[in-house]
Design a protein around this motif. Structure first.
Motif, PDB file in Angstrom:
ATOM      1  N   GLY A   1     -42.476 -15.846   4.336  1.00  0.00           N
ATOM      2  CA  GLY A   1     -42.846 -15.004   5.467  1.00  0.00           C
ATOM      3  C   GLY A   1     -44.062 -15.588   6.172  1.00  0.00           C
ATOM      4  O   GLY A   1     -44.306 -16.801   6.132  1.00  0.00           O
ATOM      5  N   GLY A   2     -44.864 -14.707   6.777  1.00  0.00           N
ATOM      6  CA  GLY A   2     -46.024 -15.170   7.539  1.00  0.00           C
ATOM      7  C   GLY A   2     -46.974 -16.017   6.718  1.00  0.00           C
ATOM      8  O   GLY A   2     -47.340 -17.136   7.113  1.00  0.00           O
ATOM      9  N   MET A   3     -47.360 -15.504   5.569  1.00  0.00           N
ATOM     10  CA  MET A   3     -48.368 -16.211   4.765  1.00  0.00           C
ATOM     11  C   MET A   3     -47.780 -17.449   4.086  1.00  0.00           C
ATOM     12  O   MET A   3     -48.430 -18.500   4.015  1.00  0.00           O
ATOM     13  CB  MET A   3     -48.937 -15.246   3.719  1.00  0.00           C
ATOM     14  N   GLY A   4     -46.556 -17.321   3.576  1.00  0.00           N
ATOM     15  CA  GLY A   4     -45.921 -18.469   2.925  1.00  0.00           C
ATOM     16  C   GLY A   4     -45.801 -19.635   3.893  1.00  0.00           C
ATOM     17  O   GLY A   4     -46.072 -20.793   3.550  1.00  0.00           O
ATOM     18  N   THR A   5     -45.422 -19.340   5.121  1.00  0.00           N
ATOM     19  CA  THR A   5     -45.265 -20.401   6.121  1.00  0.00           C
ATOM     20  C   THR A   5     -46.610 -21.075   6.406  1.00  0.00           C
ATOM     21  O   THR A   5     -46.711 -22.301   6.483  1.00  0.00           O
ATOM     22  CB  THR A   5     -44.670 -19.812   7.417  1.00  0.00           C
TER      23      THR A   5
ATOM     24  N   ASP B   1     -36.478 -17.673  -0.515  1.00  0.00           N
ATOM     25  CA  ASP B   1     -36.684 -16.355   0.104  1.00  0.00           C
ATOM     26  C   ASP B   1     -35.356 -15.602   0.055  1.00  0.00           C
ATOM     27  O   ASP B   1     -34.292 -16.229   0.178  1.00  0.00           O
ATOM     28  CB  ASP B   1     -37.161 -16.490   1.560  1.00  0.00           C
ATOM     29  N   ILE B   2     -35.430 -14.298  -0.129  1.00  0.00           N
ATOM     30  CA  ILE B   2     -34.197 -13.503  -0.148  1.00  0.00           C
ATOM     31  C   ILE B   2     -33.682 -13.256   1.271  1.00  0.00           C
ATOM     32  O   ILE B   2     -32.553 -12.828   1.451  1.00  0.00           O
ATOM     33  CB  ILE B   2     -34.398 -12.147  -0.865  1.00  0.00           C
ATOM     34  N   ASP B   3     -34.523 -13.512   2.250  1.00  0.00           N
ATOM     35  CA  ASP B   3     -34.146 -13.299   3.647  1.00  0.00           C
ATOM     36  C   ASP B   3     -33.637 -14.639   4.206  1.00  0.00           C
ATOM     37  O   ASP B   3     -34.409 -15.611   4.338  1.00  0.00           O
ATOM     38  CB  ASP B   3     -35.389 -12.805   4.401  1.00  0.00           C
TER      39      ASP B   3
ATOM     40  N   ASP C   1     -42.681  -1.606   6.944  1.00  0.00           N
ATOM     41  CA  ASP C   1     -42.091  -2.460   5.906  1.00  0.00           C
ATOM     42  C   ASP C   1     -42.782  -2.179   4.570  1.00  0.00           C
ATOM     43  O   ASP C   1     -43.378  -1.112   4.373  1.00  0.00           O
ATOM     44  CB  ASP C   1     -42.173  -3.939   6.310  1.00  0.00           C
ATOM     45  N   TRP C   2     -42.754  -3.136   3.631  1.00  0.00           N
ATOM     46  CA  TRP C   2     -43.343  -2.944   2.310  1.00  0.00           C
ATOM     47  C   TRP C   2     -44.822  -2.589   2.361  1.00  0.00           C
ATOM     48  O   TRP C   2     -45.362  -1.978   1.438  1.00  0.00           O
ATOM     49  CB  TRP C   2     -43.120  -4.194   1.444  1.00  0.00           C
ATOM     50  N   ARG C   3     -45.468  -2.948   3.465  1.00  0.00           N
ATOM     51  CA  ARG C   3     -46.918  -2.755   3.546  1.00  0.00           C
ATOM     52  C   ARG C   3     -47.345  -1.301   3.611  1.00  0.00           C
ATOM     53  O   ARG C   3     -48.530  -0.996   3.466  1.00  0.00           O
ATOM     54  CB  ARG C   3     -47.466  -3.468   4.789  1.00  0.00           C
ATOM     55  N   THR C   4     -46.437  -0.377   3.873  1.00  0.00           N
ATOM     56  CA  THR C   4     -46.838   1.030   3.973  1.00  0.00           C
ATOM     57  C   THR C   4     -46.677   1.772   2.649  1.00  0.00           C
ATOM     58  O   THR C   4     -46.983   2.957   2.564  1.00  0.00           O
ATOM     59  CB  THR C   4     -46.007   1.756   5.066  1.00  0.00           C
TER      60      THR C   4
HETATM   61  N1  LIG Z   1     -54.826 -14.484   2.249  1.00  0.00           N
HETATM   62  C1  LIG Z   1     -54.629 -13.724   3.298  1.00  0.00           C
HETATM   63  O1  LIG Z   1     -55.501 -13.527   4.126  1.00  0.00           O
HETATM   64  C2  LIG Z   1     -53.286 -13.077   3.459  1.00  0.00           C
HETATM   65  C3  LIG Z   1     -52.824 -12.744   4.734  1.00  0.00           C
HETATM   66  C4  LIG Z   1     -51.564 -12.179   4.843  1.00  0.00           C
HETATM   67  C5  LIG Z   1     -50.817 -11.920   3.707  1.00  0.00           C
HETATM   68  N2  LIG Z   1     -51.323 -12.236   2.470  1.00  0.00           N
HETATM   69  C6  LIG Z   1     -50.560 -11.947   1.256  1.00  0.00           C
HETATM   70  O2  LIG Z   1     -49.439 -12.824   1.198  1.00  0.00           O
HETATM   71  C7  LIG Z   1     -48.316 -12.145   0.641  1.00  0.00           C
HETATM   72  C8  LIG Z   1     -47.163 -12.222   1.636  1.00  0.00           C
HETATM   73  O3  LIG Z   1     -47.545 -11.592   2.826  1.00  0.00           O
HETATM   74  P1  LIG Z   1     -46.813 -11.901   4.210  1.00  0.00           P
HETATM   75  O4  LIG Z   1     -47.702 -11.402   5.269  1.00  0.00           O
HETATM   76  O5  LIG Z   1     -46.366 -13.305   4.264  1.00  0.00           O
HETATM   77  O6  LIG Z   1     -45.553 -10.919   4.061  1.00  0.00           O
HETATM   78  P2  LIG Z   1     -44.109 -11.116   4.694  1.00  0.00           P
HETATM   79  O7  LIG Z   1     -43.415  -9.809   4.549  1.00  0.00           O
HETATM   80  O8  LIG Z   1     -44.233 -11.753   6.041  1.00  0.00           O
HETATM   81  O9  LIG Z   1     -43.435 -12.213   3.737  1.00  0.00           O
HETATM   82  C9  LIG Z   1     -43.024 -11.944   2.424  1.00  0.00           C
HETATM   83  C10 LIG Z   1     -41.742 -12.739   2.192  1.00  0.00           C
HETATM   84  O10 LIG Z   1     -41.357 -12.591   0.821  1.00  0.00           O
HETATM   85  C11 LIG Z   1     -39.942 -12.527   0.801  1.00  0.00           C
HETATM   86  N3  LIG Z   1     -39.460 -11.953  -0.459  1.00  0.00           N
HETATM   87  C12 LIG Z   1     -39.432 -10.651  -0.828  1.00  0.00           C
HETATM   88  N4  LIG Z   1     -38.878 -10.541  -2.056  1.00  0.00           N
HETATM   89  C13 LIG Z   1     -38.597 -11.797  -2.474  1.00  0.00           C
HETATM   90  C14 LIG Z   1     -38.010 -12.330  -3.657  1.00  0.00           C
HETATM   91  N5  LIG Z   1     -37.621 -11.544  -4.673  1.00  0.00           N
HETATM   92  N6  LIG Z   1     -37.831 -13.670  -3.749  1.00  0.00           N
HETATM   93  C15 LIG Z   1     -38.212 -14.481  -2.722  1.00  0.00           C
HETATM   94  N7  LIG Z   1     -38.762 -14.022  -1.567  1.00  0.00           N
HETATM   95  C16 LIG Z   1     -38.954 -12.705  -1.451  1.00  0.00           C
HETATM   96  C17 LIG Z   1     -39.606 -11.678   2.023  1.00  0.00           C
HETATM   97  O11 LIG Z   1     -38.239 -11.805   2.400  1.00  0.00           O
HETATM   98  C18 LIG Z   1     -40.572 -12.240   3.047  1.00  0.00           C
HETATM   99  O12 LIG Z   1     -40.024 -13.321   3.783  1.00  0.00           O
HETATM  100  C19 LIG Z   1     -48.776 -10.723   0.361  1.00  0.00           C
HETATM  101  O13 LIG Z   1     -49.146 -10.618  -0.982  1.00  0.00           O
HETATM  102  C20 LIG Z   1     -49.983 -10.544   1.243  1.00  0.00           C
HETATM  103  O14 LIG Z   1     -50.926  -9.630   0.728  1.00  0.00           O
HETATM  104  C21 LIG Z   1     -52.517 -12.821   2.342  1.00  0.00           C
END
Ligand SMILES: NC(=O)c1ccc[n+]([C@@H]2O[C@H](COP(=O)([O-])OP(=O)(O)OC[C@H]3O[C@@H](n4cnc5c(N)ncnc54)[C@H](O)[C@@H]3O)[C@@H](O)[C@H]2O)c1
Length: 328
Positions: A13-17, A36-38, A163-166
């Motif tokens: 997702g956002g952070m992984g990318t 990713d499951i998506d 989404d999951w965040r709430t």
């Molecule tokens: N360090 C920071 O400042 C910062 C900023 C944003 C998010 N985060 C953290 O990063 C993490 C991800 O946040 P995000 O914003 O990228 O959320 P997001 O919802 O954009 O991405 C999460 C991804 O995980 C995937 N996912 C869910 N279940 C899965 C599974 N079983 N197997 C594989 N993939 C799966 C989802 O499909 C989604 O693409 C969270 O823990 C968040 O707290 C940290």
């Protein structure tokens, strides 16, 4: 032969990318597997990182002997089980914050990593971001004397994306989801927390099933005090930090150029944080260094646990009205 560390990115997702990009920029590691499951996100990440494999089941990434390490960037409630599975598979672990939702899960992660002899690092990246990193550098130089008080005001109008965040079950609530950053930063500067007291409530017309307004006071071993005001329901946004030291203070917002150092004698001076390195490259670089050298990661599981203990302790305190002793 490819000497780069081979990494599986779990959660694109956002952070992984963002982490995948930063890892690639370092040049000493590559994303070998995206997971990713998506399907849409998996496909976008595969296009961006050209991995050898794109998977919807992270267990398959853990079974792959070519994978040295994982980056876990899934929703918060999945970090613990995924990290324990990764440790059992012998993979080094970088997990996004929050490390887990509770200290019991942090303990399981730490134990699994120790038993497997793999590195476990937590992405408490706020430490490395512009004004925060600069403030810590100044404090460590000793020029302001000992720090003794930190006040953070981080308030937002954040209605939630539905989404999951709430969900409290998926995020752990406002503190693990967002303010674990500020609580970790307080401990980074003031040392080990010994108690926390908090009051919280729900005031906003929003989707959160947890309290969206909180005040917490933390006491630290050396006598220092931290104060956090966190809100998702303010009608205004403000993010401000104040650090008081024996011989002066540092005040800052989030943006570059917004930090001021005020020495006990002399005029306020703007701090230049333009020389602070890219925070995500820095944290991932430190993780890779720990793998390469065998040294302890700079933000080990124990420090992720410490921050989660502060969040969990504040949650208990808000529920009981009592001061909660730390560590939990
Ligand atoms: N360090 C920071 O400042 C910062 C900023 C944003 C998010 N985060 C953290 O990063 C993490 C991800 O946040 P995000 O914003 O990228 O959320 P997001 O919802 O954009 O991405 C999460 C991804 O995980 C995937 N996912 C869910 N279940 C899965 C599974 N079983 N197997 C594989 N993939 C799966 C989802 O499909 C989604 O693409 C969270 O823990 C968040 O707290 C940290």
């Amino acid at each position: 032969m490819d000497n780069r560390i081979q990494v599986a990115l779990i959660g694109c997702g956002g952070m992984g990318t963002k982490l995948g990009q930063s890892l690639g920029e370092l040049g000493t590691a590559r994303i070998a597997v995206c997971c990713d499951i998506d399907e849409a996100r998996l496909s976008a990440a595969s296009e961006a990182f050209s991995p050898d494999r794109a998977l919807t089941d992270y267990h398959e990434a853990l079974d792959n002997p070519a994978v040295d390490a994982v980056i876990i960037a899934t929703p918060n409630y999945l970090h613990a089980s995924m990290a324990v599975d990764a440790a059992h598979a012998g993979k080094h672990i970088f997990t996004e914050k929050p490390m887990a939702l509770c200290v019991a899960d942090c303990d399981a992660m730490i134990a699994a990593a120790r038993q497997a002899g793999v590195k476990l690092m937590v992405g408490q990246v706020l430490r490395y971001i512009g004004n925060f990193a600069k403030a810590k550098q100044i404090i460590d130089s000793g020029e302001l004397g000992k720090p003794f008080a930190i006040e953070v005001d981080r308030i937002n109008n954040s209605p939630g994306r539905g989404d999951w965040r709430t969900s409290k079950a998926k995020t752990g609530g406002m503190l693990p989801e967002v303010n674990v950053h500020e609580l970790d930063f307080m401990a980074y500067v003031l040392g080990e927390p010994v108690s926390v007291y908090a009051q919280s409530g729900h005031f906003g017309a929003n989707a959160y099933d947890f309290d969206d307004e909180l005040f917490a006071i933390v006491r630290f071993e050396g006598g220092g005090i931290g104060s956090l005001h966190a809100s998702f329901c303010a009608k205004i946004g403000r993010y401000h930090t104040k650090i008081l030291c024996e011989n002066g203070a540092i005040f800052f917002g989030h943006a570059p150029g917004e930090a001021i150092i005020q020495r006990a004698s002399g005029e306020p001076e703007t701090l230049d944080s333009s020389d602070v390195p890219d925070p995500h490259q820095r944290e991932l670089g430190e993780f890779l260094d720990a793998i390469r050298t065998g040294a302890e990661p700079k933000i080990p599981g124990e420090q992720g646990r410490r921050a989660i203990g502060m969040c969990e302790g504040a949650d208990i305190s808000a529920g009981t009205g009592q001061v909660v002793r730390l560590p939990l």
